[in-house]
Design a protein around this motif. Structure first.
Motif, short mmCIF file in Angstrom:
data_model
loop_
_atom_site.label_atom_id
_atom_site.label_comp_id
_atom_site.label_asym_id
_atom_site.label_seq_id
_atom_site.Cartn_x
_atom_site.Cartn_y
_atom_site.Cartn_z
N ASN A 119 0.92 -1.37 -0.27
CA ASN A 119 -0.25 -0.13 -0.27
C ASN A 119 0.90 1.30 0.36
OD1 ASN A 119 -2.41 -1.63 0.30
ND2 ASN A 119 -2.16 -1.91 2.20
N MET A 120 2.37 1.54 0.22
CA MET A 120 3.41 2.46 -0.21
C MET A 120 3.74 2.46 -1.23
SD MET A 120 1.22 3.27 3.86
CE MET A 120 2.89 4.94 2.97
N PHE A 121 4.41 1.27 -1.65
CA PHE A 121 5.41 1.58 -2.99
C PHE A 121 4.84 2.02 -3.49
CE2 PHE A 121 9.22 -1.82 -2.60
CZ PHE A 121 9.63 -0.93 -1.50
N PRO A 122 3.95 1.82 -4.02
CA PRO A 122 2.98 2.34 -5.65
C PRO A 122 2.72 3.57 -5.78
CG PRO A 122 1.73 0.18 -4.91
CD PRO A 122 2.63 0.36 -3.73
N LYS A 123 2.33 4.47 -4.21
CA LYS A 123 2.54 5.95 -3.54
C LYS A 123 3.64 6.70 -4.42
CE LYS A 123 -1.36 5.72 -0.02
NZ LYS A 123 -1.64 4.19 -0.29
N TYR A 124 4.50 6.23 -3.63
CA TYR A 124 6.12 7.30 -3.74
C TYR A 124 6.87 6.12 -4.76
CZ TYR A 124 3.88 8.29 0.41
OH TYR A 124 2.77 8.48 1.31
N PHE A 125 6.88 5.58 -5.07
CA PHE A 125 8.67 4.76 -5.67
C PHE A 125 8.59 5.64 -6.39
CE2 PHE A 125 10.39 2.14 -8.47
CZ PHE A 125 11.71 1.27 -7.88
N LEU A 126 7.45 6.18 -7.61
CA LEU A 126 8.54 6.70 -8.91
C LEU A 126 9.20 8.24 -7.95
CD1 LEU A 126 5.11 6.01 -11.59
CD2 LEU A 126 7.98 5.12 -11.41
N ILE A 127 8.74 8.91 -7.77
CA ILE A 127 9.76 10.10 -7.07
C ILE A 127 10.42 9.77 -6.93
CG2 ILE A 127 7.28 11.12 -7.53
CD1 ILE A 127 6.80 11.61 -3.88
N LEU A 128 10.96 8.48 -6.03
CA LEU A 128 12.54 8.74 -4.88
C LEU A 128 13.36 8.68 -6.60
CD1 LEU A 128 11.78 5.32 -3.40
CD2 LEU A 128 11.49 7.49 -2.59
N GLU A 129 14.78 9.27 -5.80
CA GLU A 129 15.43 9.57 -6.63
C GLU A 129 16.50 7.88 -7.37
OE1 GLU A 129 18.70 10.54 -4.38
OE2 GLU A 129 17.83 12.75 -4.08
N ASN A 130 17.11 7.89 -8.28
CA ASN A 130 16.76 6.63 -9.03
C ASN A 130 17.76 5.76 -8.33
OD1 ASN A 130 14.88 7.16 -11.52
ND2 ASN A 130 16.26 8.18 -12.59
N ARG A 131 18.85 6.18 -7.18
CA ARG A 131 20.03 5.13 -6.72
C ARG A 131 19.28 4.50 -5.68
NH1 ARG A 131 21.85 8.60 -2.44
NH2 ARG A 131 21.26 10.55 -2.28
N LYS A 132 17.78 5.08 -5.43
CA LYS A 132 17.39 4.87 -4.02
C LYS A 132 15.62 4.11 -4.63
CE LYS A 132 19.46 7.15 -0.46
NZ LYS A 132 19.43 6.28 -0.08
N LYS A 133 15.34 4.44 -5.68
CA LYS A 133 15.35 3.29 -6.43
C LYS A 133 16.12 2.02 -6.59
CE LYS A 133 12.05 5.57 -9.32
NZ LYS A 133 12.74 7.02 -9.12
N LEU A 134 17.01 1.80 -6.67
CA LEU A 134 18.31 0.89 -6.89
C LEU A 134 18.47 -0.30 -5.31
CD1 LEU A 134 19.73 -1.24 -8.65
CD2 LEU A 134 21.79 0.99 -8.80
N ASP A 135 18.40 1.04 -4.96
CA ASP A 135 18.48 1.19 -2.96
C ASP A 135 17.73 -0.36 -2.44
OD1 ASP A 135 19.80 0.47 -0.94
OD2 ASP A 135 18.32 1.92 0.03
N LEU A 136 16.39 0.08 -3.36
CA LEU A 136 15.19 -0.27 -2.25
C LEU A 136 15.07 -1.59 -3.35
CD1 LEU A 136 12.20 1.39 -1.93
CD2 LEU A 136 13.56 1.20 -0.57
N LEU A 137 15.48 -2.40 -5.00
CA LEU A 137 15.62 -3.11 -5.65
C LEU A 137 16.77 -3.90 -4.62
CD1 LEU A 137 15.06 -4.80 -7.98
CD2 LEU A 137 16.07 -3.77 -9.31
N MET A 138 18.12 -3.92 -4.27
CA MET A 138 18.40 -4.46 -3.82
C MET A 138 18.05 -5.11 -2.32
SD MET A 138 21.28 -4.58 -6.14
CE MET A 138 22.41 -5.44 -5.29
#
Length: 304
Positions: A119-138
């Motif tokens: 319920n949280m990721f879809p709300k915010y994920f796209l506005i995170l910095e790209n390096r944070k997106k990668l960090d969360l993927l890891m």
């Protein structure tokens, strides 16, 4: 064997399609967000989780807008603020919730626990910095990959609507609720959710991540020359009496360190006395309480 290969090929194709869709959608989404403005009369942004979402009525506080979302941790608030401040130089004040539950590891679960992020990721994920997106993927590949269809779906729905903040999933509103439930069951559930693991068997730890991103928010506001109000909203006496002492002590240790920070004012109103019909539940105000509390906060803002 053939069935296994077909299924594997199917999921590979779906995964590849999602990846190719993701990059252009991510780019377009952020370009659209960065073009948004609040309007020249908005000077106060109210952000954070449901505590301020229920407590501050933006119809009462002059030139304000409430963007709070239930469960929003400081990690998400920080990146949300960065996007909003990119193109809104008219803002002067930021109001952010600062309550006892904000520094428990329960907040981190909204980012790293697979079963809690849907319920949280879809709300915010796209506005995170790209390096944070990668960090969360890891750190949480399963949770993120499971969320990608919802992320893309929400983005496409947003593209089909007028480009307004209110049409983005990271944008919240004041919760105008007139109900009251101060039952023992309700209070027990709130205490357990905020401070315990395994149904009162084990106290949660502290969240270093919450403190890290609170300090980032303070630094961001300082660089933008914004006045930041950190507000501990009223809670019921029954709820407060059941908060484990270690979390109260931890909270005030943090407050002590922040007390003299430039451009920051801490407003601790957890003991602010209100009639029982002003509470939605154990630790949230309803619209009756929000009216009284919002009028009180207006006087505090004028005095800063």
């Amino acid at each position: 064997m053939k069935l296994f290969l077909k299924k594997s090929l199917f999921f590979l194709l779906i995964g590849t399609l999602l990846v190719f869709l993701f990059f252009p959608i991510n780019y377009i989404y952020n370009k659209r967000v960065e073009k948004l403005t609040l309007g020249g009369n908005i000077s106060t942004l109210i952000c954070g989780d449901s505590h301020l979402g229920c407590a501050l009525d933006d119809k009462i506080i002059p030139n304000s807008i409430n963007t709070c979302i239930g469960g929003e941790c400081y990690y998400y608030t920080y990146y949300k603020l960065k996007k909003i401040l990119h193109n809104n130089n008219n803002l002067k004040y930021i109001s952010l919730g600062l309550s006892f539950h904000n520094f428990t590891e329960n907040r981190d679960n909204r980012i790293y626990k697979t079963e809690e992020i849907k319920n949280m990721f879809p709300k915010y994920f796209l506005i995170l910095e790209n390096r944070k997106k990668l960090d969360l993927l890891m750190k949480n590949p399963t949770g993120l990959l499971k969320s990608i269809p919802s992320i893309l779906k929400d983005a496409i729905i947003t593209f089909l609507k007028p480009n307004k903040y209110a049409n983005y999933p990271f944008w919240g509103i004041f919760s105008d609720n007139k109900n009251t439930d101060l039952s023992d069951e309700n209070i027990k559930a709130a205490i357990n959710r905020h401070y315990y693991n395994n149904n009162f068997d084990l106290l949660q730890g502290f969240s270093a991540l919450q403190l890290e991103y609170l300090l980032k928010i303070i630094d961001l506001c300082s660089k933008k020359n914004l006045r930041l109000y950190l507000i501990n909203t009223p809670v019921s006496n029954e709820y407060f009496s059941k908060i484990p002492e270690k979390f109260i002590n931890h909270y005030y240790n943090i407050v002590k360190k922040l007390k003299f920070t430039k451009n920051v004012k801490i407003l601790d109103y957890h003991k602010y006395q209100l009639p029982q019909n002003c509470y939605r539940d154990a630790d949230h105000l309803n619209s009756n309480g929000a009216k009284i509390f919002s009028e009180k906060i207006v006087s505090e803002i004028n005095d800063f």
